[in-house]
Structure formats: structure tokens, C-alpha cells
Design an enzyme around this catalytic site. Structure first.
Site, PDB file in Angstrom:
ATOM      1  N   GLU A 294      19.354   2.520 -23.324  1.00  0.00           N
ATOM      2  CA  GLU A 294      19.773   2.409 -21.698  1.00  0.00           C
ATOM      3  C   GLU A 294      19.378   1.066 -21.088  1.00  0.00           C
ATOM      4  OE1 GLU A 294      18.560   5.095 -17.748  1.00  0.00           O
ATOM      5  OE2 GLU A 294      17.479   5.157 -19.498  1.00  0.00           O
ATOM      6  N   LYS A 358      26.616   7.415 -16.032  1.00  0.00           N
ATOM      7  CA  LYS A 358      25.696   8.660 -16.051  1.00  0.00           C
ATOM      8  C   LYS A 358      26.086   9.512 -14.705  1.00  0.00           C
ATOM      9  CE  LYS A 358      20.513   9.186 -15.710  1.00  0.00           C
ATOM     10  NZ  LYS A 358      19.221   8.771 -15.920  1.00  0.00           N
ATOM     11  N   CYS A 412      19.098   9.202 -20.948  1.00  0.00           N
ATOM     12  CA  CYS A 412      18.028   9.459 -20.378  1.00  0.00           C
ATOM     13  C   CYS A 412      17.929  10.827 -20.001  1.00  0.00           C
ATOM     14  CB  CYS A 412      17.556   8.391 -19.201  1.00  0.00           C
ATOM     15  SG  CYS A 412      15.825   8.645 -18.866  1.00  0.00           S
TER      16      CYS A 412
END
Length: 566
Positions: A294, A358, A412
Site C-alpha cells: 500500500e 480503497k 489494509c
């Protein structure tokens, strides 16, 4: 009451010790037993006025447990949020106090349902527990960290049932074991002189043992069956790259070319490993997939005229697909820009052919909720402004292992949400209009998805930056949650973490390769591309916890009505 308080604290500490990195997951089978005895003590001593005492004991258990599993929050705020140690510790304690409310309500509901027959309670107790875990997973954006089922992530046999029930089913099973031990001992002691209760310990033992045997047998059978099935899947070479770039320096402009150089060297190492693998493999199924963490490129990579050509060259030299985390932005419609936490796919030819943005952002990490009220609080993420969610949970399509497939990429914090990953694994939102608008949306969003393509993701990828956690238990917990996602969806999973723990996980939850914390490393493997439709859990990820919630609600309502009557 002092004895009950002590039992609650001991129980919480035992359950904390059942999680990684201590590796003592078997403690979870008995860790909640002292808590159940403490709550039963309240029921026996205050049958008509023990609700508050039960609530307090549950809250105390939850507070100790939460401090033991989220203490890493202090590390994140102190080192990366600029918050002094004492205020940071206070904020963590406030969060722990909030999370403790869920075990507190479990204890309260335990009190209200204590009059049911022991054998029935054996199934009620874990249903109450799972219901509260499920509510915790979505209330106020959700924080399903350290669910009881994750304590079993290191035991491959015991977690196979999650392809049907998810981590919720493993939590239910673990709490049922605790409840079975508790009820067996309780009725063995109290029922020895009462004819009507003499059979209860035996029935509880048989029922608990039967459930345990079913889980173990299913696990053993499924491990063998899944391994046979995956051996027939098309294979692809995958690599997880761990750059180990310090959080304190990664956003500095002067470090950008150094960052590219470091990852270029690691990607080259992965390419050499791929070439060596081709040398011993029976065939070469085309380009592999190399996964970077990430925000591994901590600048607007897709729009940077200086850095983008350098990364394209790296992709061309690798001869593989590169999946790279980097921030991006889009217009907010008011002359400004919104920031996105993105993952880009670079083809072996060096072109960006897909992306994922995301969806589930980290409160106070990537954005500050209720900003108008909490104007004095800054987010922890440095260097890029506040993030907004992407357009949807759509996998990235590409050709791997000689077949057209898609990669379900989650970033994440998204790894801790079972239903989110399940939606990615089954191919994205299930709407009737989705297929019709797929081609157009793919072009506008930059995602390589074509109408009529297979929906189910052939591979899962998790990219993350766990540098926030430091050398705490959090990176280990985060990995355990990711392992469960692989089993729930019966898909190989590649995890790339900036400072670790990176891993390659099989559909049975076996960790094929993994790195250590705080080292620059590359791990590689040949994995299968999933064939066929989603698992039962993948189709209905919230079915079991919703059923437990409805069942619990009915039982509690009936209990309250009976109490009012008498």
C-alpha cells in the site's frame, strides 16, 4: 463480588494470550470459562437484581481484553500522529472502554437467559457472543478487530468451516467449547444430588464433543479435498515485495527516487526467482504477478510526469504484471480534489491497465469523521490530504496463468471486514444493471473490467502498510485476519506489507511463505487461479451472524417476557 471480578480479569488475560504472536490458540477453548462462572455467580447470588453487576463484569472483561489487543493504537498516535504519550494512552483507554460495551451486553444477555435448560444454553451462549461481535463489525463504521475466531488462525484444521460460516462460525464454535466446559462443570457439581439434573452433564458433554468432532472431521476432509482441487487450477507465479521503508521518511519528496530504486531492485530479485522457477517447471504460463505494498509509491504515481516513466520501465524490465499501491486524486466538482488510496496494475508492457480504489477508509487514519465537530484533530496519514472512498468493490481483470481472470484487491484495513472481501471475491456488486454498464464504468474508473467476463476473482491480493503498528501484536493479528479471508473464499491470497508481515496463503489457510517484520524481502510461489463460483460464505457472508442475531433476539425477548410474568 471480588471473586467474580478476579475471574473476569483472569479470563480476559487468557483470551488475550490465545491470539498471535504468542501462538497459544488452544487457550481460547477455555479462556472464557472463568468469565462464564463469574456471570453465573451473579445469577445465583442476585437472581432478581444482578443485571448491573453482570453488565459491569462483562465490561471489565471487555476493557482488559481490549487494552491487551489494541494497545498498539498508542504507538501509532505517538510516533506518527504527533500525539503525546499520555493523551495517546487516554484515547486508547477511551476506545477500549467503548469496545468493552459489547462483552458487557453479552454478560447482560447471559444474565437474562440464565433460566433456560443447560443443554439449550449450550447453543444460546455462543449465539449471543457472535451477535455482539457482528454488531461490533458495522456499528459506527465497524471495528471487528480480534474476533474470537481469529485465535484459531494458526490451526488449519479448525478453520475450514469458515467457507460456510466465515470467522463468525469459528467464533461460535470456540465459545460453544467454552460454554460446554462451563455447563458441564456447573451441572456436574450442582446436579449430583438431583435426579432431574443427573443426565444434564452427560448430554452437554455429548453435544459439545459431537460439535467438536464435526468441526475436526470437516476440517480434515476439506483440507484434502481443497488441495486436490487446487492442484488442477491453472498456475501463476506470484511475488510479494516488502520494501521496509520507514514511515517517517517515505513521504519526503527527496526519497521518491530512492524508493523507486529500492523497489526496482526487489522486483528484479522477484523476476530472477520467476526465471529460476520457469527453469524447473514443466511449462511457463506467461507473466507473473509482483505485488508491492500500500502506498509503496508515496506520490501521485499515475499523474507524475517524472516518476511514472521510471516505474513503467521497471514494469517492462520485469516482464510481469506489477500491482503497486499509490495515492491518486479526482475532482470534487467544486474546483478542488479528493484523494484516493489506490492500487494500480502495470502490464508487462508498462501500461496501467487496471486499478482499485480503497472503499473502507480508516477513521482518524485516512480521514477525520465529523470534521466540523472534531476540527482540532488531524488524521495520522501524512503527506497526501484526506482520503475519500472509491467507486465500488470491483476486482481488477487481467490474464494470469494463461487464463482471463480477475484479482480481488483489498487495501489494509479492509482485510478485517469479511463481507467486503467476500464481495470482491465473488466479482463485485451484484446488481442487474452492473453488467450493462460495466464497460463504460471500467473506462471512466480505469479498471480493466469487460462485460461478460467471469465474475469470481481468481486471486486475492491484500496490500497494506503496517508500519503504523510498530513491533506490537497488531501485524500478527492483521495477518491472521487475512488468512481467514483466504479460507472463507477458497482462494490463494498474496499479501504485501511495507514492513511486514507479507505472506502467500493457500485456500486452506496454510501460510506457504511469509516474511519477518522490519526487513526488506521478496517471497515467491506458484499458486492456482481459482476456478468456479464463490463459496457458500462468499455468496451469503452475513447469513450466519444475522441468523445468530435473530435467534438471540427471540430468546432474549422471550426471557424478558417470562421474567415480567413471574
Amino acid at each position: 463480588m471480588k471473586k467474580n471480578i478476579l475471574l473476569s480479569v483472569i479470563s480476559a488475560l487468557l483470551v488475550v494470550a490465545s491470539f498471535s504472536p504468542l501462538g497459544t490458540g488452544l487457550l481460547a477453548w477455555v479462556g472464557a470459562v472463568p468469565l462464564l462462572f463469574a456471570l453465573q455467580g451473579v445469577c445465583a447470588e442476585w437472581p432478581c437484581g444482578g443485571a448491573r453487576k453482570s453488565f459491569f463484569l462483562g465490561w471489565l472483561w471487555g476493557f482488559v481484553f481490549s487494552v491487551g489487543t489494541i494497545y498498539w493504537v498508542v504507538n501509532s498516535m505517538y510516533y506518527y500522529g504527533g500525539i503525546p504519550l499520555v493523551p495517546g494512552a487516554f484515547i486508547m483507554l477511551v476506545l477500549a472502554a467503548y469496545l468493552a460495551l459489547f462483552p458487557a451486553f453479552f454478560a447482560l444477555l447471559f444474565y437474562f437467559t440464565a433460566d433456560y435448560r443447560p443443554l439449550f444454553r449450550l447453543f444460546v451462549i455462543p449465539a449471543l457472543w457472535v451477535s455482539l461481535e457482528f454488531i461490533k463489525s458495522f456499528l459506527f463504521t465497524g471495528f471487528p478487530w480480534a474476533l474470537l475466531g481469529y485465535s484459531q488462525a494458526g490451526f488449519t484444521t479448525f478453520i475450514q468451516l469458515s467457507d460456510i460460516f466465515g470467522v463468525w462460525g469459528i467464533s461460535y464454535w470456540v465459545m460453544l467449547l467454552n460454554g460446554g466446559i462451563f455447563l458441564f462443570l456447573l451441572n456436574l457439581a450442582h446436579g449430583s444430588g438431583r435426579r432431574g439434573l443427573r443426565i444434564e452433564p452427560f448430554l452437554i458433554f455429548v453435544a459439545t464433543a459431537a460439535v467438536f468432532i464435526v468441526v475436526v472431521v470437516y476440517g480434515l476432509v476439506q483440507v484434502g479435498s481443497v488441495n486436490k482441487e487446487t492442484a488442477l487450477w491453472p498456475e501463476v507465479k506470484v511475488a510479494a515485495v516488502q520494501g521496509n521503508i520507514g514511515q517517517a521518511v517515505k513521504w519526503q519528496h527527496s526519497e521518491q527516487k530512492k524508493t523507486i530504486a529500492r523497489y526496482s531492485a526487489l522486483i528484479q530479485e522477484a523476476s530472477v526467482a520467476f526465471d529460476n522457477a520457469d527453469g524447473v517447471a514443466a511449462d511457463n504460463n506467461g507473466p507473473g504477478l509482483i505485488v508491492l505494498p500500500e502506498t509503496s509509491m508515496p506520490f501521485f504515481l499515475a499523474r507524475d510526469p517524472d516518476m511514472l516513466p521510471l516505474v513503467k520501465d521497471v514494469a517492462r524490465d520485469s516482464g510481469s504484471y506489477l500491482l503497486i499501491g499509490s495515492p491518486d486524486y479526482k475532482s470534487d466538482g467544486e474546483g478542488g480534489h479528493n484523494i484516493l488510496n489506490a492500487a494500480f496494475i502495470f502490464s508487462p508492457g508498462g501500461d496501467i491497465t487496471g486499478r482499485y480504489d480503497k472503499m473502507h477508509l480508516v477513521p482518524f487514519g485516512e480521514y477525520v469523521p465529523l470534521k466540523r465537530i472534531l476540527f482540532f484533530i488531524e488524521k495520522l496519514t501524512a503527506g497526501a490530504g484526506e482520503f475519500v472512498e472509491g467507486r465500488g468493490l470491483y476486482p481488477i481483470e487481467l490474464e494470469l496463468g494463461g487464463v482471463k481472470t480477475s484479482v480481488g484487491t483489498f487495501i489494509c484495513y479492509e482485510a478485517i471486514f469479511p463481507s467486503l472481501v467476500a464481495e470482491l471475491a465473488r466479482g463485485g456488486p451484484d446488481t442487474s444493471a452492473d453488467t450493462a454498464r460495466t464497460a463504460g464504468t471500467a473506462r471512466t474508473a480505469g479498471t480493466a473490467r469487460t462485460a461478460g467476463a467471469a465474475r469470481t476473482a481468481g486471486l486475492l491480493v491484500n496490500i497494506t502498510n503496517d508500519a503504523w503498528f510498530g513491533d506490537t501484536s497488531a501485524p500478527h493479528h492483521h495477518l491472521d485476519m487475512t488468512i481467514m479471508r483466504a479460507v472463507e473464499n477458497r482462494t490463494f491470497l498474496v499479501r504485501s506489507a511495507n514492513t511486514g508481515i507479507s505472506a502467500i496463503v493457500s485456500p486452506t489457510g496454510e501460510v506457504i511463505e511469509k516474511t519477518n517484520l522490519f526487513e526488506a524481502a521478496v517471497i515467491t510461489a506458484r499458486v492456482g487461479i481459482r476456478q468456479g463460483g464463490p463459496t457458500f460464505f462468499g455468496r451469503f457472508p452475513n447469513l450466519f451472524p444475522c441468523a445468530a442475531l435473530i435467534f438471540s433476539a427471540i430468546i432474549v425477548i422471550l426471557s424478558l417476557r417470562l421474567r415480567r410474568r413471574y
